[in-house]
Design a protein around this motif. Structure first.
Motif, PDB file in Angstrom:
ATOM      1  N   GLU A 267     -77.366  29.731  33.645  1.00 54.71           N
ATOM      2  CA  GLU A 267     -77.681  28.391  33.880  1.00 54.71           C
ATOM      3  C   GLU A 267     -76.802  27.471  33.772  1.00 54.71           C
ATOM      4  OE1 GLU A 267     -80.350  28.622  30.121  1.00 54.71           O
ATOM      5  OE2 GLU A 267     -81.829  29.733  31.214  1.00 54.71           O
ATOM      6  N   ARG A 268     -75.674  27.639  33.300  1.00 55.53           N
ATOM      7  CA  ARG A 268     -74.433  26.578  33.376  1.00 55.53           C
ATOM      8  C   ARG A 268     -73.303  27.063  33.688  1.00 55.53           C
ATOM      9  NH1 ARG A 268     -76.688  22.607  30.373  1.00 55.53           N
ATOM     10  NH2 ARG A 268     -74.685  21.425  30.104  1.00 55.53           N
TER      11      ARG A 268
ATOM     12  N   LEU B 110     -61.837  27.321  34.521  1.00 54.76           N
ATOM     13  CA  LEU B 110     -63.346  27.302  34.915  1.00 54.76           C
ATOM     14  C   LEU B 110     -63.809  28.815  34.701  1.00 54.76           C
ATOM     15  CD1 LEU B 110     -63.502  25.537  38.236  1.00 54.76           C
ATOM     16  CD2 LEU B 110     -64.471  24.598  36.283  1.00 54.76           C
ATOM     17  N   PHE B 111     -64.983  28.749  34.061  1.00 54.10           N
ATOM     18  CA  PHE B 111     -65.486  30.334  33.814  1.00 54.10           C
ATOM     19  C   PHE B 111     -67.126  30.366  33.746  1.00 54.10           C
ATOM     20  CE2 PHE B 111     -66.995  30.065  29.372  1.00 54.10           C
ATOM     21  CZ  PHE B 111     -66.292  28.852  29.049  1.00 54.10           C
ATOM     22  N   GLY B 112     -67.549  31.392  33.901  1.00 57.71           N
ATOM     23  CA  GLY B 112     -69.113  31.619  34.085  1.00 57.71           C
ATOM     24  C   GLY B 112     -69.465  30.781  35.642  1.00 57.71           C
TER      25      GLY B 112
ATOM     26  N   ARG C  92     -74.310  34.582  42.658  1.00 58.82           N
ATOM     27  CA  ARG C  92     -74.960  35.179  41.728  1.00 58.82           C
ATOM     28  C   ARG C  92     -75.681  34.490  41.038  1.00 58.82           C
ATOM     29  NH1 ARG C  92     -72.784  40.528  39.516  1.00 58.82           N
ATOM     30  NH2 ARG C  92     -74.447  40.019  38.049  1.00 58.82           N
ATOM     31  N   ASP C  93     -76.892  34.951  40.479  1.00 55.89           N
ATOM     32  CA  ASP C  93     -77.628  34.093  39.387  1.00 55.89           C
ATOM     33  C   ASP C  93     -77.836  34.427  38.199  1.00 55.89           C
ATOM     34  OD1 ASP C  93     -79.366  35.871  40.309  1.00 55.89           O
ATOM     35  OD2 ASP C  93     -80.805  34.734  41.137  1.00 55.89           O
ATOM     36  N   THR C  94     -76.981  35.699  37.996  1.00 59.49           N
ATOM     37  CA  THR C  94     -76.802  36.153  36.537  1.00 59.49           C
ATOM     38  C   THR C  94     -75.481  36.251  36.275  1.00 59.49           C
ATOM     39  OG1 THR C  94     -77.102  38.630  37.217  1.00 59.49           O
ATOM     40  CG2 THR C  94     -78.884  37.577  36.364  1.00 59.49           C
TER      41      THR C  94
ATOM     42  N   TRP D 273     -71.867  22.568  32.628  1.00 62.32           N
ATOM     43  CA  TRP D 273     -72.988  21.842  33.532  1.00 62.32           C
ATOM     44  C   TRP D 273     -74.004  22.731  34.028  1.00 62.32           C
ATOM     45  CZ3 TRP D 273     -67.517  21.667  33.602  1.00 62.32           C
ATOM     46  CH2 TRP D 273     -66.930  20.515  33.237  1.00 62.32           C
ATOM     47  N   PRO D 274     -75.146  22.300  34.112  1.00 61.73           N
ATOM     48  CA  PRO D 274     -76.314  22.997  34.638  1.00 61.73           C
ATOM     49  C   PRO D 274     -75.849  23.499  36.009  1.00 61.73           C
ATOM     50  CG  PRO D 274     -77.125  20.752  34.620  1.00 61.73           C
ATOM     51  CD  PRO D 274     -75.682  20.802  33.744  1.00 61.73           C
TER      52      PRO D 274
END
Length: 231
Positions: free
Chosen positions: A49-50, A81-83, A90-92, A108-109
DNA sequence: TCATTAAGTATGC
DNA sequence: GCATACTTAATGA
Protein backbone atom coordinates in the motif's frame (compact mmCIF):
# COMPACT_ATOMS: atom_id res chain seq x y z
CA UNK A 1 0.91 15.45 12.12
CA UNK A 2 3.67 18.05 12.59
CA UNK A 3 5.21 19.59 9.50
CA UNK A 4 8.34 17.76 8.40
CA UNK A 5 11.49 19.76 7.89
CA UNK A 6 12.82 20.05 4.36
CA UNK A 7 16.33 19.24 5.50
CA UNK A 8 15.20 15.64 5.98
CA UNK A 9 15.25 15.04 2.24
CA UNK A 10 17.64 17.57 0.75
CA UNK A 11 20.78 15.85 -0.39
CA UNK A 12 19.34 12.34 -0.40
CA UNK A 13 20.01 10.74 -3.79
CA UNK A 14 16.39 10.13 -4.84
CA UNK A 15 15.57 13.79 -4.22
CA UNK A 16 18.84 15.61 -4.76
CA UNK A 17 17.81 17.15 -8.08
CA UNK A 18 14.63 18.72 -6.75
CA UNK A 19 13.93 22.27 -5.70
CA UNK A 20 12.51 23.45 -2.40
CA UNK A 21 8.96 23.54 -3.65
CA UNK A 22 9.05 19.98 -4.87
CA UNK A 23 10.58 18.73 -1.63
CA UNK A 24 7.87 20.56 0.29
CA UNK A 25 5.23 18.91 -1.88
CA UNK A 26 6.70 15.47 -1.28
CA UNK A 27 6.96 15.97 2.47
CA UNK A 28 3.41 17.24 2.72
CA UNK A 29 2.19 13.97 1.25
CA UNK A 30 4.43 11.80 3.43
CA UNK A 31 3.54 9.89 6.54
CA UNK A 32 6.18 9.65 9.22
CA UNK A 33 6.40 6.96 11.86
CA UNK A 34 8.72 5.52 14.48
CA UNK A 35 9.24 1.76 14.88
CA UNK A 36 10.74 0.07 17.88
CA UNK A 37 13.40 -2.59 17.59
CA UNK A 38 11.88 -5.81 16.33
CA UNK A 39 8.74 -4.23 14.86
CA UNK A 40 7.75 -5.27 11.34
CA UNK A 41 7.11 -2.37 8.98
CA UNK A 42 5.43 -4.51 6.37
CA UNK A 43 5.11 -8.22 5.75
CA UNK A 44 5.95 -10.50 2.86
CA UNK A 45 2.95 -11.16 0.66
CA UNK A 46 0.84 -8.31 1.98
CA UNK A 47 -0.62 -5.69 -0.31
CA UNK A 48 1.96 -3.05 -1.05
CA UNK A 49 0.00 0.00 0.00
CA UNK A 50 2.92 2.33 0.63
CA UNK A 51 6.54 2.82 -0.30
CA UNK A 52 9.12 4.03 2.18
CA UNK A 53 12.26 5.98 2.89
CA UNK A 54 14.39 5.06 5.90
CA UNK A 55 15.32 8.25 7.76
CA UNK A 56 16.99 6.75 10.79
CA UNK A 57 17.73 3.27 12.11
CA UNK A 58 18.36 -0.02 10.34
CA UNK A 59 16.17 -2.69 8.79
CA UNK A 60 16.46 -6.42 8.34
CA UNK A 61 14.76 -7.72 5.23
CA UNK A 62 13.69 -11.31 5.78
CA UNK A 63 12.03 -14.02 3.75
CA UNK A 64 10.39 -17.18 5.03
CA UNK A 65 11.39 -20.53 3.56
CA UNK A 66 8.91 -23.34 2.93
CA UNK A 67 9.66 -24.95 6.28
CA UNK A 68 9.17 -21.71 8.18
CA UNK A 69 12.80 -20.68 8.65
CA UNK A 70 13.56 -16.99 8.31
CA UNK A 71 16.38 -15.97 6.02
CA UNK A 72 17.86 -12.49 6.32
CA UNK A 73 18.18 -11.30 2.73
CA UNK A 74 19.79 -7.91 3.30
CA UNK A 75 19.96 -4.87 5.54
CA UNK A 76 18.84 -1.34 4.76
CA UNK A 77 20.61 1.78 5.99
CA UNK A 78 19.37 5.35 6.49
CA UNK A 79 18.64 7.34 3.34
CA UNK A 80 17.53 4.31 1.34
CA UNK A 81 14.18 3.67 -0.27
CA UNK A 82 12.49 0.39 0.62
CA UNK A 83 9.19 -1.36 0.12
CA UNK A 84 9.34 -0.15 -3.47
CA UNK A 85 7.16 -2.94 -4.82
CA UNK A 86 5.90 -0.77 -7.69
CA UNK A 87 9.44 -0.54 -9.06
CA UNK A 88 9.35 -4.34 -9.34
CA UNK A 89 5.91 -4.31 -10.97
CA UNK A 90 4.48 -6.01 -7.93
CA UNK A 91 1.43 -5.24 -5.86
CA UNK A 92 2.55 -7.25 -2.84
CA UNK A 93 5.76 -6.91 -0.83
CA UNK A 94 8.32 -9.57 -1.76
CA UNK A 95 9.77 -9.70 1.76
CA UNK A 96 9.21 -8.61 5.34
CA UNK A 97 11.00 -5.53 6.69
CA UNK A 98 11.79 -5.49 10.41
CA UNK A 99 13.30 -2.64 12.41
CA UNK A 100 16.71 -3.93 13.55
CA UNK A 101 17.04 -0.92 15.81
CA UNK A 102 14.81 1.98 16.72
CA UNK A 103 13.79 3.36 13.35
CA UNK A 104 12.08 6.33 11.71
CA UNK A 105 10.66 6.06 8.20
CA UNK A 106 8.66 8.21 5.82
CA UNK A 107 6.11 6.63 3.54
CA UNK A 108 3.78 7.49 0.69
CA UNK A 109 0.76 5.72 -0.79
CA UNK A 110 1.67 3.70 -3.92
CA UNK A 111 -0.78 5.67 -6.03
CA UNK A 112 1.80 8.47 -5.89
CA UNK A 113 4.50 6.26 -7.42
CA UNK A 114 3.77 7.21 -11.02
CA UNK A 115 3.73 10.87 -10.14
CA UNK A 116 7.05 10.53 -8.36
CA UNK A 117 8.77 8.80 -11.26
CA UNK A 118 7.24 11.19 -13.81
CA UNK A 119 7.48 14.55 -12.07
CA UNK A 120 10.56 14.31 -9.94
CA UNK A 121 13.78 14.32 -11.84
CA UNK A 122 16.28 11.72 -10.74
CA UNK A 123 13.81 9.73 -8.67
CA UNK A 124 13.25 7.01 -11.26
CA UNK A 125 16.91 6.51 -12.13
CA UNK A 126 17.78 6.41 -8.46
CA UNK A 127 15.19 3.76 -7.64
CA UNK A 128 16.42 1.55 -10.46
CA UNK A 129 19.95 2.03 -9.25
CA UNK A 130 18.82 0.91 -5.80
CA UNK A 131 17.04 -2.12 -7.21
CA UNK A 132 20.11 -3.00 -9.25
CA UNK A 133 22.44 -2.72 -6.30
CA UNK A 134 20.23 -4.94 -4.16
CA UNK A 135 19.99 -7.61 -6.82
CA UNK A 136 23.75 -7.48 -7.16
CA UNK A 137 24.25 -7.85 -3.44
CA UNK A 138 21.81 -10.71 -3.10
CA UNK A 139 23.45 -12.46 -6.04
CA UNK A 140 26.84 -12.09 -4.43
CA UNK A 141 25.76 -13.56 -1.11
CA UNK A 142 23.98 -16.33 -2.97
CA UNK A 143 27.16 -17.40 -4.73
CA UNK A 144 28.94 -17.14 -1.43
CA UNK A 145 26.41 -19.45 0.19
CA UNK A 146 26.90 -21.98 -2.56
CA UNK A 147 30.68 -21.93 -2.76
CA UNK A 148 32.22 -20.74 0.51
CA UNK A 149 32.71 -22.65 3.75
CA UNK A 150 30.86 -21.50 6.84
CA UNK A 151 33.70 -19.51 8.37
CA UNK A 152 34.15 -17.46 5.20
CA UNK A 153 30.41 -16.83 4.94
CA UNK A 154 30.15 -15.60 8.51
CA UNK A 155 33.23 -13.43 8.02
CA UNK A 156 31.66 -11.88 4.90
CA UNK A 157 28.36 -11.25 6.67
CA UNK A 158 30.07 -9.50 9.57
CA UNK A 159 32.18 -7.43 7.20
CA UNK A 160 29.17 -6.50 5.11
CA UNK A 161 27.36 -5.17 8.17
CA UNK A 162 30.45 -3.36 9.39
CA UNK A 163 31.01 -1.79 5.98
CA UNK A 164 27.48 -0.64 5.47
CA UNK A 165 26.60 0.48 8.99
CA UNK A 166 29.96 0.72 10.66
CA UNK A 167 31.16 3.67 12.63
CA UNK A 168 34.80 3.93 13.54
CA UNK A 169 35.73 3.81 17.19
CA UNK A 170 38.97 3.53 19.13
CA UNK A 171 38.77 -0.22 18.97
CA UNK A 172 37.71 -0.68 15.37
CA UNK A 173 34.57 -0.69 13.28
CA UNK A 174 31.41 -1.09 15.25
CA UNK A 175 28.24 -2.53 13.76
CA UNK A 176 25.68 0.19 14.39
CA UNK A 177 22.65 -1.95 15.17
CA UNK A 178 21.95 -4.89 17.50
CA UNK A 179 22.79 -8.30 16.00
CA UNK A 180 22.43 -11.69 17.63
CA UNK A 181 24.29 -14.89 16.80
CA UNK A 182 20.97 -16.21 15.56
CA UNK A 183 20.64 -13.23 13.20
CA UNK A 184 24.04 -13.96 11.70
CA UNK A 185 23.11 -17.62 11.42
CA UNK A 186 20.00 -16.53 9.51
CA UNK A 187 22.07 -14.64 6.97
CA UNK A 188 24.71 -17.30 6.49
CA UNK A 189 22.67 -20.50 6.51
CA UNK A 190 24.25 -21.99 9.59
CA UNK A 191 23.37 -22.37 13.27
CA UNK A 192 23.78 -19.96 16.15
CA UNK A 193 26.13 -22.46 17.79
CA UNK A 194 28.54 -22.35 14.90
CA UNK A 195 28.38 -18.56 14.78
CA UNK A 196 28.97 -18.41 18.51
CA UNK A 197 32.01 -20.68 18.25
CA UNK A 198 33.46 -18.69 15.37
CA UNK A 199 33.02 -15.35 17.10
CA UNK A 200 34.52 -16.72 20.32
CA UNK A 201 37.51 -17.94 18.35
CA UNK A 202 37.92 -14.64 16.52
CA UNK A 203 37.66 -12.76 19.77
CA UNK A 204 40.46 -14.88 21.22
CA UNK A 205 42.60 -14.00 18.22
CA UNK A 206 41.79 -10.30 18.35
CA UNK A 207 39.75 -10.04 15.14
CA UNK A 208 36.55 -8.92 16.82
CA UNK A 209 35.21 -7.89 20.17
CA UNK A 210 31.65 -8.68 21.03
CA UNK A 211 29.15 -8.44 23.80
CA UNK A 212 25.47 -9.29 23.73
CA UNK A 213 23.94 -8.04 20.44
CA UNK A 214 26.99 -5.93 19.78
CA UNK A 215 30.03 -6.54 17.56
CA UNK A 216 33.16 -4.51 16.89
CA UNK A 217 35.52 -5.56 14.11
CA UNK A 218 38.98 -4.92 15.50
CA UNK A 219 41.01 -6.39 12.66
CA UNK A 220 39.14 -5.95 9.40
CA UNK A 221 42.16 -6.94 7.37
CA UNK A 222 42.45 -10.44 8.80
CA UNK A 223 38.67 -10.87 8.65
CA UNK A 224 38.81 -10.07 4.94
CA UNK A 225 41.42 -12.80 4.54
CA UNK A 226 39.10 -15.26 6.28
CA UNK A 227 36.22 -14.20 4.07
CA UNK A 228 38.12 -15.54 1.08
CA UNK A 229 37.62 -12.38 -0.94
CA UNK A 230 39.27 -12.57 -4.34
CA UNK A 231 39.59 -8.84 -4.83
C1' DT B 1 33.57 -29.87 8.16
C1' DC B 2 29.52 -28.88 10.22
C1' DA B 3 24.60 -29.70 12.53
C1' DT B 4 22.52 -31.37 16.48
C1' DT B 5 21.80 -32.26 21.23
C1' DA B 6 22.34 -30.98 25.49
C1' DA B 7 23.60 -28.61 29.43
C1' DG B 8 25.37 -24.99 31.17
C1' DT B 9 26.48 -19.42 32.24
C1' DA B 10 25.53 -14.43 31.56
C1' DT B 11 22.59 -10.56 30.96
C1' DG B 12 18.98 -7.41 31.25
C1' DC B 13 14.04 -6.13 32.09
C1' DG C 1 13.36 -14.43 38.62
C1' DC C 2 12.33 -15.22 34.19
C1' DA C 3 13.24 -14.92 29.25
C1' DT C 4 16.68 -14.22 26.07
C1' DA C 5 21.48 -14.26 24.58
C1' DC C 6 25.46 -16.66 24.50
C1' DT C 7 29.09 -20.56 25.47
C1' DT C 8 30.98 -25.02 25.36
C1' DA C 9 31.47 -30.08 24.85
C1' DA C 10 30.12 -34.34 22.99
C1' DT C 11 28.44 -37.09 19.14
C1' DG C 12 27.86 -38.42 14.74
C1' DA C 13 26.51 -37.56 9.67
Amino acid sequence: MPKLDESLLTGLPPFSRLDRGQIRQILDQAGSRRYEEGTPIFREGHDAERFYLLLDGYLRVVQATRDGEEIIVLHISPGQLFGIAPALQRDTYPATAIAAAETIALSWPVRLWDTFTREYEGFATETYRTVGQRIGQIQETLTELATQAVEARVASAVLRMANQSGRKTEEGIEIAFPVTRQNIADMTGTTLHTVSRLLSGWEKNGLVRSTRKHIVVTDAHRLVLLSGAKD
